[in-house]
Design a protein around this motif. Structure first.
Motif, PDB file in Angstrom:
ATOM      1  N   MET A 356       0.840  -1.213   0.000  1.00  0.00           N
ATOM      2  CA  MET A 356       0.000   0.000   0.000  1.00  0.00           C
ATOM      3  C   MET A 356       0.869   1.255   0.000  1.00  0.00           C
ATOM      4  O   MET A 356       0.567   2.237  -0.684  1.00  0.00           O
ATOM      5  CB  MET A 356      -0.921   0.017   1.233  1.00  0.00           C
ATOM      6  CG  MET A 356      -1.985  -1.069   1.211  1.00  0.00           C
ATOM      7  SD  MET A 356      -3.221  -0.877   2.524  1.00  0.00           S
ATOM      8  CE  MET A 356      -2.306  -1.413   3.970  1.00  0.00           C
ATOM      9  N   LEU A 357       1.948   1.198   0.758  1.00  0.00           N
ATOM     10  CA  LEU A 357       2.834   2.368   0.837  1.00  0.00           C
ATOM     11  C   LEU A 357       3.516   2.608  -0.510  1.00  0.00           C
ATOM     12  O   LEU A 357       3.610   3.740  -0.984  1.00  0.00           O
ATOM     13  CB  LEU A 357       3.880   2.184   1.944  1.00  0.00           C
ATOM     14  CG  LEU A 357       3.357   2.250   3.380  1.00  0.00           C
ATOM     15  CD1 LEU A 357       2.648   0.982   3.798  1.00  0.00           C
ATOM     16  CD2 LEU A 357       4.482   2.558   4.357  1.00  0.00           C
ATOM     17  N   LEU A 358       3.968   1.498  -1.120  1.00  0.00           N
ATOM     18  CA  LEU A 358       4.651   1.624  -2.417  1.00  0.00           C
ATOM     19  C   LEU A 358       3.705   2.177  -3.477  1.00  0.00           C
ATOM     20  O   LEU A 358       4.106   2.974  -4.332  1.00  0.00           O
ATOM     21  CB  LEU A 358       5.213   0.258  -2.858  1.00  0.00           C
ATOM     22  CG  LEU A 358       6.324  -0.309  -1.974  1.00  0.00           C
ATOM     23  CD1 LEU A 358       6.720  -1.716  -2.438  1.00  0.00           C
ATOM     24  CD2 LEU A 358       7.553   0.615  -1.978  1.00  0.00           C
ATOM     25  N   ASP A 359       2.443   1.786  -3.396  1.00  0.00           N
ATOM     26  CA  ASP A 359       1.486   2.284  -4.389  1.00  0.00           C
ATOM     27  C   ASP A 359       1.255   3.791  -4.229  1.00  0.00           C
ATOM     28  O   ASP A 359       1.129   4.511  -5.215  1.00  0.00           O
ATOM     29  CB  ASP A 359       0.161   1.521  -4.272  1.00  0.00           C
ATOM     30  CG  ASP A 359      -0.711   1.750  -5.499  1.00  0.00           C
ATOM     31  OD1 ASP A 359      -0.240   1.441  -6.614  1.00  0.00           O
ATOM     32  OD2 ASP A 359      -1.833   2.274  -5.360  1.00  0.00           O
ATOM     33  N   LEU A 360       1.203   4.254  -3.001  1.00  0.00           N
ATOM     34  CA  LEU A 360       1.062   5.701  -2.778  1.00  0.00           C
ATOM     35  C   LEU A 360       2.328   6.458  -3.177  1.00  0.00           C
ATOM     36  O   LEU A 360       2.261   7.569  -3.712  1.00  0.00           O
ATOM     37  CB  LEU A 360       0.709   5.980  -1.311  1.00  0.00           C
ATOM     38  CG  LEU A 360      -0.744   5.658  -0.924  1.00  0.00           C
ATOM     39  CD1 LEU A 360      -0.912   5.645   0.595  1.00  0.00           C
ATOM     40  CD2 LEU A 360      -1.721   6.647  -1.551  1.00  0.00           C
ATOM     41  N   ILE A 361       3.481   5.856  -2.927  1.00  0.00           N
ATOM     42  CA  ILE A 361       4.751   6.485  -3.338  1.00  0.00           C
ATOM     43  C   ILE A 361       4.776   6.675  -4.851  1.00  0.00           C
ATOM     44  O   ILE A 361       5.163   7.732  -5.362  1.00  0.00           O
ATOM     45  CB  ILE A 361       5.954   5.619  -2.873  1.00  0.00           C
ATOM     46  CG1 ILE A 361       6.105   5.699  -1.354  1.00  0.00           C
ATOM     47  CG2 ILE A 361       7.245   6.042  -3.581  1.00  0.00           C
ATOM     48  CD1 ILE A 361       7.079   4.686  -0.757  1.00  0.00           C
ATOM     49  N   ARG A 362       4.289   5.651  -5.570  1.00  0.00           N
ATOM     50  CA  ARG A 362       4.235   5.736  -7.032  1.00  0.00           C
ATOM     51  C   ARG A 362       3.224   6.794  -7.472  1.00  0.00           C
ATOM     52  O   ARG A 362       3.540   7.703  -8.245  1.00  0.00           O
ATOM     53  CB  ARG A 362       3.840   4.361  -7.604  1.00  0.00           C
ATOM     54  CG  ARG A 362       3.611   4.331  -9.104  1.00  0.00           C
ATOM     55  CD  ARG A 362       2.805   3.092  -9.536  1.00  0.00           C
ATOM     56  NE  ARG A 362       1.505   2.998  -8.870  1.00  0.00           N
ATOM     57  CZ  ARG A 362       0.431   3.720  -9.192  1.00  0.00           C
ATOM     58  NH1 ARG A 362       0.491   4.609 -10.173  1.00  0.00           N
ATOM     59  NH2 ARG A 362      -0.714   3.562  -8.534  1.00  0.00           N
ATOM     60  N   ALA A 363       2.012   6.707  -6.941  1.00  0.00           N
ATOM     61  CA  ALA A 363       0.931   7.580  -7.411  1.00  0.00           C
ATOM     62  C   ALA A 363       1.212   9.057  -7.125  1.00  0.00           C
ATOM     63  O   ALA A 363       0.889   9.930  -7.921  1.00  0.00           O
ATOM     64  CB  ALA A 363      -0.383   7.161  -6.771  1.00  0.00           C
TER      65      ALA A 363
END
Ligand SMILES: [Mg+2]
Length: 411
Positions: A356-363
């Motif tokens: 979840m954290l990685l997805d927010l970092i990307r977005a």
């Protein structure tokens, strides 16, 4: 649950039809809001800011070079972190800023935001949303205002409490004053005060002020209007730097709310002391605020994903009513031992996994070195470490007291 006004406004109209004459050749074929600013058009940065406060629908009010705006929409939409809708309303003739809104009148929501497409005011928009949610019924609009030490380049407003009673000509050099920041929250009743060709600034707003129908919220922060070459030049480096913000990741249960176990609705949601103050503090300090939460209650059949999303939306709206924002959220409905077949699986998004954290970092194009995670479990700390983010274990107590020194120590 107590009844409360809703602070979030999902629609934002953007004035993008200006001629841009002061920029000369730069705007011969390109509307000002589409001028490049770092790796994307200025408008891309502007819309991204409104997404942080819950806007999901943009209505671009076009005129001059409307076709160029239309051609740019898909790329701007693809570059935004959230799922948003962008549509255009083209004025049939040069209609002025008020006329541009008039011609879009059938598409406006009961309450909508409006901003200039060629300026960015990096102020906490939740302050405007929170104030507007409590406005008396006869208020037509609320303006985000700026206080300047020298307001001589602009017209100024007279503010009595939060009521704008008059607009005045430019004051003499060196005179402090309060000016229009170019961001508005209107009720649809604005349309009754518009005509097919009119200026919001010169005609409509002064008339509303005379009728006691206009209010203001004082904001503060970076402001840049890209209307003249020197300012556009500066914006190209300043804005990408400024808007790559620091980020606060918050676990939900046990951090924002008392962990009563599988909280699936607002009536079982009990805020931790200082939680809303902590969110507001981080927002005011210019940080992104995100929620990352395991929701195995879905896999266990206790509630469904709609309930999770509904509760997250309620949390974000309650935060905005308290003057802060939740920029975005991720939840993980899966669990390897769930009873609902569709959700019975190990999933990289489930903490201690960092998904979840990685997805927010990307977005949101974040730098993990400028982000922190607050959680109440070791699994939160593992997820943070695996995402390259500093983790802080919240032992309970007042969340503002815990978060304030962490947020304030980052320069
Ligand atoms: Mg927790």
């Amino acid at each position: 649950m107590t009844c409360q006004p809703t602070a979030t406004v999902s629609q934002c109209a953007v004035l993008v039809g200006g001629l841009g004459t002061r920029l000369g050749a730069l705007t011969a074929a390109t509307p000002k809001p589409l001028l490049p600013c770092g790796d994307r058009p200025f408008l891309g940065w502007l819309l991204r800011e409104f997404v942080r406060y819950g806007v999901t629908e943009f209505l671009l009010l076009t005129g001059h070079l409307s076709g160029a705006v239309e051609n740019a929409v898909a790329a701007i939409q693809a570059g935004l972190p959230g799922d948003v809708r962008i549509t255009l309303s083209q004025e049939p003739v040069r209609a002025g800023t008020g006329g541009a809104v008039f011609h879009a009148r059938h598409r406006l929501h009961d309450r909508f935001l409006l901003c200039n497409g060629d300026s960015l005011f990096d102020s906490n928009l939740a302050a405007l949303l929170a104030d507007a949610a409590r406005d008396p019924a006869d208020t037509v609009g609320r303006i985000l205002l700026r206080r300047l030490d020298d307001a001589s380049r602009y017209g100024v407003v007279t503010l009595e409490q939060d009521r704008i009673s008059a607009f005045q000509e430019r004051p003499p050099a060196g005179t402090p004053g309060i000016i229009n920041g170019g961001v508005y929250l209107f009720r649809r009743a604005l349309v009754d005060h518009l005509s097919p060709q009119c200026s919001l600034e010169a005609d409509v707003l002064p008339a509303l002020a005379r009728g006691n129908r206009l209010r203001g919220t004082l904001g503060s922060g970076y402001f840049r209007d890209i209307g003249i070459p020197e300012d556009y030049q500066r914006a190209q480096t300043e804005i990408p730097t400024l808007l790559h913000r620091r980020a606060l990741f918050l676990d939900r249960d046990g951090v924002l709310n008392i962990d009563h176990g599988y909280v699936g609705s607002a009536d079982r949601f009990e805020w931790v002391d200082g939680a809303l103050d902590a969110i507001r503090h981080a927002t005011e300090a210019g940080w992104h605020v995100f929620i990352v939460t395991n929701q195995s209650g879905v896999a266990r059949g206790l509630y469904d994903e709609d309930a999770v999303r509904g509760l997250l939306a309620w949390i974000a709206d309650t935060a905005r009513l308290a003057g802060g924002t939740i920029d975005d959220a991720r939840y993980c409905p899966f669990h390897p031992e769930g009873s609902v077949t569709a959700y019975r699986q190990a999933h990289p998004w489930r903490k201690p996994g960092p998904g979840m954290l990685l997805d927010l970092i990307r977005a949101w194009e974040l730098n993990p070195a400028r982000a922190v995670m607050i959680g109440d479990q070791e699994s939160d700390m593992r997820a943070a470490a695996d995402a390259g983010i500093a983790g802080y274990l919240f032992p309970g107590g007042n969340l503002l007291s815990f978060i304030q020194p962490i947020v304030d120590k980052y320069p």
